[in-house]
Scaffold this motif. Structure first.
Motif, PDB file in Angstrom:
ATOM      1  N   THR A   1       0.835  -1.209   0.000  1.00 39.48           N
ATOM      2  CA  THR A   1       0.000   0.000   0.000  1.00 39.48           C
ATOM      3  C   THR A   1       0.869   1.258   0.000  1.00 39.48           C
ATOM      4  O   THR A   1       0.600   2.226  -0.729  1.00 39.48           O
ATOM      5  N   ILE A   2       1.928   1.256   0.814  1.00 38.35           N
ATOM      6  CA  ILE A   2       2.845   2.396   0.863  1.00 38.35           C
ATOM      7  C   ILE A   2       3.481   2.634  -0.505  1.00 38.35           C
ATOM      8  O   ILE A   2       3.520   3.762  -1.013  1.00 38.35           O
ATOM      9  N   LEU A   3       3.963   1.562  -1.119  1.00 35.31           N
ATOM     10  CA  LEU A   3       4.654   1.709  -2.399  1.00 35.31           C
ATOM     11  C   LEU A   3       3.699   2.169  -3.497  1.00 35.31           C
ATOM     12  O   LEU A   3       4.066   2.986  -4.350  1.00 35.31           O
ATOM     13  N   ARG A   4       2.476   1.666  -3.478  1.00 33.77           N
ATOM     14  CA  ARG A   4       1.486   2.105  -4.456  1.00 33.77           C
ATOM     15  C   ARG A   4       1.186   3.593  -4.274  1.00 33.77           C
ATOM     16  O   ARG A   4       1.081   4.348  -5.243  1.00 33.77           O
ATOM     17  N   ARG A   5       1.061   4.019  -3.015  1.00 35.51           N
ATOM     18  CA  ARG A   5       0.773   5.429  -2.732  1.00 35.51           C
ATOM     19  C   ARG A   5       1.936   6.320  -3.172  1.00 35.51           C
ATOM     20  O   ARG A   5       1.727   7.366  -3.799  1.00 35.51           O
ATOM     21  N   VAL A   6       3.152   5.917  -2.835  1.00 33.28           N
ATOM     22  CA  VAL A   6       4.340   6.681  -3.215  1.00 33.28           C
ATOM     23  C   VAL A   6       4.408   6.844  -4.732  1.00 33.28           C
ATOM     24  O   VAL A   6       4.695   7.930  -5.250  1.00 33.28           O
TER      25      VAL A   6
END
Length: 261
Positions: free
Chosen positions: A181-186
């Motif tokens: 989720t973090i990587l997708r958001r970034v």
């Protein structure tokens, strides 16, 4: 906010042993690129060459068309952030203190921490969902929490590209989902170019715009998940066949575990 990474005919050797063989690969600005392949494929070696942990090699690496060799180390750190493989070791730092270390490209000897540095730390912690950990010590965190903080420290550099080496290794399913989720958001909200080395083929298929496949230091193929998630590619690379199923919600083709007779 993003950066393009171009690798052309790049080879790398250690003590005369060739690890990478004329690899040509591109991560376009704002793209999410995953690099997969079996152990010994040269994945980690390649990503370390991009941040000059590994120096030397032949061929060309460029960032936004500019030679990697022309960047000073602090200048490079302002455009590329690197999150290495987790090794499980505790670190004697507070979370906020550790993320603040990511501001080193903007600081000199004896310089005071500025409000811009504090703001960059707060934004990185918020973006990674780790702001609630700011008052904790790193050695009290779970592996997944610690990995989120490591990503925050890389983002605090003000980076336009984020390189990650096996970011979900040893994590439980919830924390794998959190890191994804973090990587997708970034990538999608901030437009940061992401290059991820991973053994998680399904994770690569779900997250990536493009997947590069390495074997024995050579690029086998590169393309969208649809072209990679086939036995024509994966059996040839991993020396075993796979079973596939379409995800019930997204329709993405994924690998399913094999039953044991």
């Amino acid at each position: 906010m993003s950066i393009s990474i171009h690798i052309r005919n790049f080879s790398y050797a250690v003590n005369g042993a060739r690890i990478l063989h004329e690899v040509s690969l591109e991560a376009r600005a704002g793209e999410f690129l995953s690099i997969i392949g079996p152990n010994g494929a040269g994945k980690t070696t390649l990503i370390k060459c991009l941040v000059r942990i590994n120096t030397g090699g032949t061929g060309k690496i460029s960032l936004d068309g500019r030679s990697l060799a022309s960047f000073g180390q602090k200048e490079l750190a302002r455009v590329l952030g690197y999150v290495p493989q987790a090794d499980g070791r505790g670190l004697p730092f507070g979370v906020e203190e550790f993320v603040l270390m990511g501001r080193y490209p903007y600081q000199g000897p004896f310089m005071r921490v500025k409000e811009t540095d504090r703001r960059a730390v707060r934004e990185a912690l918020e973006l990674t969902g780790t702001a609630h950990l700011a008052g904790r010590s790193l050695d009290t965190l779970s592996g997944g929490e610690r990995q989120g903080v490591f990503i925050a420290a890389a983002l605090a550099q003000g980076t336009r590209g984020l390189l990650l080496d096996e970011p979900t290794t040893f994590l439980d399913p919830k924390h794998v989902s959190d890191i994804h989720t973090i990587l997708r958001r970034v990538n999608r909200e901030r437009g940061i170019t992401v290059v991820m080395v991973t053994h998680d083929i399904n994770g690569a298929a779900m997250l990536s715009d493009c997947i590069a496949v390495l074997k024995s230091g050579r690029l086998v193929t590169v393309g969208p998940a649809e072209s990679i998630m086939t036995n024509d590619v994966l059996e040839r690379v991993y020396d075993k066949p796979f079973l596939f199923v379409n995800h019930p919600v997204t329709g993405q083709r994924l690998i399913v575990p094999e039953g044991v007779a």
